[in-house]
Scaffold this motif. Sequence first.
Motif, PDB file in Angstrom:
ATOM      1  N   GLY A   1      57.266  98.563 148.800  1.00 55.38           N
ATOM      2  CA  GLY A   1      57.934  98.723 147.511  1.00 55.38           C
ATOM      3  C   GLY A   1      57.413  99.460 146.472  1.00 55.38           C
ATOM      4  O   GLY A   1      58.087 100.202 145.657  1.00 55.38           O
TER       5      GLY A   1
ATOM      6  N   ASN B   1      59.329 103.009 145.051  1.00 54.14           N
ATOM      7  CA  ASN B   1      59.537 102.984 143.214  1.00 54.14           C
ATOM      8  C   ASN B   1      58.885 104.188 143.045  1.00 54.14           C
ATOM      9  O   ASN B   1      59.512 104.978 142.218  1.00 54.14           O
ATOM     10  CB  ASN B   1      59.047 101.816 142.740  1.00 54.14           C
ATOM     11  CG  ASN B   1      59.616 100.545 143.033  1.00 54.14           C
ATOM     12  OD1 ASN B   1      60.881 100.744 143.587  1.00 54.14           O
ATOM     13  ND2 ASN B   1      59.234  99.439 142.416  1.00 54.14           N
TER      14      ASN B   1
ATOM     15  N   GLY C   1      61.375 107.134 144.244  1.00 53.18           N
ATOM     16  CA  GLY C   1      62.840 106.735 143.955  1.00 53.18           C
ATOM     17  C   GLY C   1      63.337 106.521 145.374  1.00 53.18           C
ATOM     18  O   GLY C   1      64.683 106.768 145.152  1.00 53.18           O
TER      19      GLY C   1
ATOM     20  N   GLU D   1      65.246 103.947 147.999  1.00 53.94           N
ATOM     21  CA  GLU D   1      65.768 102.543 148.176  1.00 53.94           C
ATOM     22  C   GLU D   1      65.452 101.707 149.462  1.00 53.94           C
ATOM     23  O   GLU D   1      65.480 102.505 150.521  1.00 53.94           O
ATOM     24  CB  GLU D   1      67.257 102.595 147.957  1.00 53.94           C
ATOM     25  CG  GLU D   1      67.888 101.090 147.978  1.00 53.94           C
ATOM     26  CD  GLU D   1      69.469 101.254 147.471  1.00 53.94           C
ATOM     27  OE1 GLU D   1      70.230 100.299 147.706  1.00 53.94           O
ATOM     28  OE2 GLU D   1      69.949 102.585 147.793  1.00 53.94           O
TER      29      GLU D   1
END
Length: 135
Positions: free
Chosen positions: A59, A63, A66, A68
């Motif tokens: 994660g 992040n 960018g 998902e």
Amino acid sequence: MDTATVEYLGELRIRATHVRSGDQFLTDAPLDNQGKGEAFSPTDLLATALANCMLTLMGIAANARGLELKHLRARVVKHMASGPRRVERVEVHVTMDGTDLGEAERTLLEAAARTCPVAKSLHPDLVQDIHFIYG
């Protein structure tokens, strides 16, 4: 600052409290070691912590770029050994929808997972059997 307080409640049940948040959880000894097996055992937590840490680092890496992470999950299988009793191997099967991820992004996420602090803190004799499955 303290991380947690841990209290023996009797009958091989323990309550742990996270100091900063007050969040609590129980552990029980497993059925195969004189317990009731009604909650995570300490060795279940060790195996599960590996998967939690891996997904957290994935994660963080996502992040930063960018990306998902769709439907990211992990299935954990713990294998015990005796003489001495210990966790011998942990299987972590990471699954996610990777249709929007190229090879470079997958490689980055997998590297982040494999280098999480829990993975690096476990004894080298403990086999970390890690699998990544993209749907």
